[in-house]
Design a protein around this motif. Structure first.
Motif, PDB file in Angstrom:
ATOM      1  N   ALA A 290     -43.408  26.724  33.950  1.00  0.00           N
ATOM      2  CA  ALA A 290     -44.823  27.237  34.059  1.00  0.00           C
ATOM      3  C   ALA A 290     -45.106  25.839  34.711  1.00  0.00           C
ATOM      4  N   ALA A 291     -45.446  24.528  33.979  1.00  0.00           N
ATOM      5  CA  ALA A 291     -46.031  23.907  34.758  1.00  0.00           C
ATOM      6  C   ALA A 291     -45.238  23.228  35.663  1.00  0.00           C
ATOM      7  N   LEU A 292     -43.496  23.241  36.402  1.00  0.00           N
ATOM      8  CA  LEU A 292     -43.343  22.877  36.660  1.00  0.00           C
ATOM      9  C   LEU A 292     -43.667  23.584  38.803  1.00  0.00           C
ATOM     10  N   ALA A 293     -43.772  24.757  37.834  1.00  0.00           N
ATOM     11  CA  ALA A 293     -44.465  25.464  39.539  1.00  0.00           C
ATOM     12  C   ALA A 293     -45.598  25.013  39.710  1.00  0.00           C
ATOM     13  N   ALA A 294     -46.525  24.968  38.766  1.00  0.00           N
ATOM     14  CA  ALA A 294     -47.697  24.396  38.928  1.00  0.00           C
ATOM     15  C   ALA A 294     -47.994  23.151  40.422  1.00  0.00           C
ATOM     16  N   VAL A 295     -46.544  22.283  39.201  1.00  0.00           N
ATOM     17  CA  VAL A 295     -47.047  20.757  39.562  1.00  0.00           C
ATOM     18  C   VAL A 295     -46.108  21.607  41.466  1.00  0.00           C
TER      19      VAL A 295
ATOM     20  N   ALA B  43     -56.766  27.252  38.186  1.00  0.00           N
ATOM     21  CA  ALA B  43     -56.805  28.895  38.013  1.00  0.00           C
ATOM     22  C   ALA B  43     -55.628  29.763  38.550  1.00  0.00           C
ATOM     23  N   GLU B  44     -55.482  29.013  39.743  1.00  0.00           N
ATOM     24  CA  GLU B  44     -53.543  30.006  40.019  1.00  0.00           C
ATOM     25  C   GLU B  44     -52.822  30.037  39.143  1.00  0.00           C
ATOM     26  N   PHE B  45     -52.648  29.330  37.896  1.00  0.00           N
ATOM     27  CA  PHE B  45     -51.547  29.244  37.241  1.00  0.00           C
ATOM     28  C   PHE B  45     -52.088  29.413  35.614  1.00  0.00           C
TER      29      PHE B  45
ATOM     30  N   GLN C 274     -52.288  20.998  30.218  1.00  0.00           N
ATOM     31  CA  GLN C 274     -51.182  21.359  31.176  1.00  0.00           C
ATOM     32  C   GLN C 274     -50.790  21.002  32.081  1.00  0.00           C
ATOM     33  N   LEU C 275     -51.020  21.007  33.307  1.00  0.00           N
ATOM     34  CA  LEU C 275     -51.520  20.257  34.486  1.00  0.00           C
ATOM     35  C   LEU C 275     -51.386  19.130  34.473  1.00  0.00           C
ATOM     36  N   ALA C 276     -52.796  17.814  34.019  1.00  0.00           N
ATOM     37  CA  ALA C 276     -52.274  16.201  33.956  1.00  0.00           C
ATOM     38  C   ALA C 276     -51.274  16.425  33.051  1.00  0.00           C
ATOM     39  N   ILE C 277     -50.864  16.507  32.421  1.00  0.00           N
ATOM     40  CA  ILE C 277     -49.531  16.409  31.638  1.00  0.00           C
ATOM     41  C   ILE C 277     -49.030  16.021  32.094  1.00  0.00           C
ATOM     42  N   PRO C 278     -48.200  17.000  32.901  1.00  0.00           N
ATOM     43  CA  PRO C 278     -47.137  16.974  33.657  1.00  0.00           C
ATOM     44  C   PRO C 278     -46.770  16.046  34.783  1.00  0.00           C
ATOM     45  N   VAL C 279     -48.055  16.221  35.760  1.00  0.00           N
ATOM     46  CA  VAL C 279     -48.611  15.045  36.829  1.00  0.00           C
ATOM     47  C   VAL C 279     -47.882  13.857  36.046  1.00  0.00           C
ATOM     48  N   ARG C 280     -48.793  13.610  35.336  1.00  0.00           N
ATOM     49  CA  ARG C 280     -49.105  11.852  34.189  1.00  0.00           C
ATOM     50  C   ARG C 280     -47.462  11.814  33.923  1.00  0.00           C
ATOM     51  N   LEU C 281     -46.701  12.236  34.167  1.00  0.00           N
ATOM     52  CA  LEU C 281     -45.561  11.683  33.636  1.00  0.00           C
ATOM     53  C   LEU C 281     -44.160  11.894  34.762  1.00  0.00           C
ATOM     54  N   LEU C 282     -44.854  12.485  36.012  1.00  0.00           N
ATOM     55  CA  LEU C 282     -43.953  12.860  36.659  1.00  0.00           C
ATOM     56  C   LEU C 282     -44.543  11.000  37.594  1.00  0.00           C
ATOM     57  N   VAL C 283     -46.118  11.443  37.778  1.00  0.00           N
ATOM     58  CA  VAL C 283     -46.523   9.775  39.219  1.00  0.00           C
ATOM     59  C   VAL C 283     -45.948   8.661  37.897  1.00  0.00           C
ATOM     60  N   PHE C 284     -46.693   8.931  37.128  1.00  0.00           N
ATOM     61  CA  PHE C 284     -46.206   6.996  35.590  1.00  0.00           C
ATOM     62  C   PHE C 284     -45.640   6.918  34.770  1.00  0.00           C
TER      63      PHE C 284
END
Ligand code: GLU
Length: 477
Positions: free
Chosen positions: A394-399, A428-430, A436-446
């Motif tokens: 779910a997180a990856l779809a949002a990313v 909102a969309e997901f 649940q979005l910020a952590i995946p983004v952080r992990l992927l980018v940083f």
């Protein structure tokens, strides 16, 4: 050299290794005292022990002092280059009868001490070669033996000085025996050289470690015999490890330059060392100018100081916060170079001062700051645990959806506000929560789940890098 009324202090290390914390603090106090009183600070290298003294150690001591920015006004004077002078003073003392030759052999001295011990007396040289004693007992110099030279210590009375740190100290002269001031080969001994130098360099205040307290009465007696007036002495208590034991390698770095390598700032080190054994009210963070203004012997602690690495790290963090981002970046550069970073690698992230400004509050040392800043340029690999906890389907779809939205943002909108708005609309969309979005983004980018505010971090990055790193999500989904 100037008149005796001017304050003159010295730092007199024996160059047998790096500048250690204790030596650095002694140097700092002697420097601060001279500066406080508008006097002079002298650097003297006590290298009479030729076997243990090395040019590398001289350099290491000066490097340490340069790093701490302890500037000296005179010197470095090398004792090894003053031998002619010491010999001349010894010759003069022999002539005046304040020193004399002694031919006692090692065996004889051992025997003397054994007998004294057997009688329950304190072992000491009995003065048998004092000329009047030798004449009385009929001693004559043995052939082929080079005599040592001994100082004729006063027999009666006591030596008293008002120690700047420890208060009045008095030692009875009958506790002190006739010190050897030159060996059989004519080389002068340590305590003697110190006296000649302190006298001729017109030192007014001797601040040194309290391991020298026992030398002081002997040195004062020799000084007086040379017609000099003794300086004021202040003996600084030891620095102990955090466990209250004598400081050693096992407690951590003992040499100041190692702290440089570990990412401590010289300002912080000066601040911490100054405070370690001295205080000014409840002031904890102060710079060298304040130290000089406030430095007062009455506030030097009599009891041993105990190292506290957490406090040192805290002081360093306070000093990191005092630096501008541009200055932080400048200080950080050697630490990045050490990690093999090239300028080319850094084009994938923000300008270094911008990166520093975003993360400096999380760092206690420049090494930690380098770790943090690294996230912008070379993200850490995501751990398996983080991957399975946070990079869910779910997180990856949002990313993926977020990445598309980021791509179409106007270049001018690549800033914290629009980035947050875009993230919120994706949530909102997901039906996700921010984390649940910020952590995946952080992990992927940083490569890390916890960072300072994600919108500011992303905004500082070139958009192309963010998109390239978010695209990694595709390979995971
Ligand atoms: N050279 C001595 C030492 O390194 C210091 C002597 C002194 O300050 O009088 O311990």
């Amino acid at each position: 050299m100037s008149g005796a009324s001017v304050v003159r202090t010295r730092f007199a290390p024996s160059p047998t290794g790096d500048l250690h914390l204790g030596g650095a603090r002694t140097a700092l106090y002697a420097w601060a005292w001279a500066r406080r009183h508008g006097g002079q600070f002298v650097l003297r290298i006590e290298d009479t022990d030729l076997e243990r003294s090395t040019p590398a150690a001289v350099q290491a001591i000066m490097d340490g002092m340069h790093w701490l920015d302890l500037d000296w006004d005179e010197g470095p004077f090398f004792q090894s280059k003053r031998m002619v002078r010491y010999r001349a003073v010894i010759a003069q003392m022999l002539e005046r009868g304040t020193a004399y030759r002694c031919w006692a052999s090692t065996e004889e001295l051992d025997q003397m001490r054994e007998q004294q011990r057997a009688l329950g007396q304190k072992p000491r040289y009995d003065g048998r070669w004092r000329p009047e004693n030798a004449a009385r007992t009929g001693l004559t110099p043995p052939a082929g033996v080079d005599p040592v030279i001994r100082f004729r210590n006063p027999d009666v009375g006591s030596v008293t000085w008002d120690d700047l740190v420890k208060g009045p100290i008095s030692i009875a002269n009958d506790e002190l025996d006739d010190l050897i001031i030159a060996r059989g080969d004519g080389t002068p001994t340590y305590n003697f050289c110190v006296v000649v130098d302190d006298l001729e360099m017109q030192i007014t205040h001797v601040l040194r470690g309290d391991d020298h307290v026992n030398n002081t009465p002997r040195q004062i007696n020799i000084l007086r015999a040379l017609g000099g007036q003794e300086p004021v002495y202040g003996h600084l208590s030891m620095i102990l490890g955090p466990d209250g034991e004598k400081l050693s390698k096992r407690h951590g770095a003992t040499s100041v330059v190692e702290y440089d390598a570990q990412g401590f700032l010289p300002e912080a080190m000066v601040n911490y060392l100054a405070r370690l054994g001295w205080s000014h009210g409840d002031a904890e963070i102060f710079d060298r100018h304040e130290l000089v203004q406030w430095f007062d012997a009455a506030q030097i602690s009599r009891s041993p100081a105990q190292l506290d690495f957490d406090k040192l790290r805290w002081v360093n963090a306070q000093w990191l916060k005092r630096l501008t981002p541009v200055e932080l970046a400048k200080r950080l550069e050697p630490h990045l170079k050490k990690r093999g970073w090239s300028e080319a690698a850094m084009t994938s992230g923000p300008d270094l001062p911008i990166a520093c400004a975003l993360v400096f509050e999380r760092a206690h040392t420049l090494e930690e700051l380098a770790d943090w800043v690294g996230l912008f340029y070379v993200p850490a690999a995501v751990t398996k645990a983080d991957r399975s906890t946070h990079l869910t389907t779910a997180a990856l779809a949002a990313v993926a959806s977020l990445a598309i939205k980021f791509k179409v943002l106007d270049e001018a909108e690549w800033s914290a506000g629009p980035i947050t708005a875009t993230m919120k609309s994706t949530l909102a969309e997901f039906s996700l929560k921010m984390s649940q979005l910020a952590i995946p983004v952080r992990l992927l980018v940083f490569g890390q789940a916890q960072t300072p505010s994600v919108d500011a971090m992303l905004a500082a990055m070139p958009r192309a890098t963010v998109l390239a790193r978010l695209a990694l999500a595709e390979s995971l989904s």
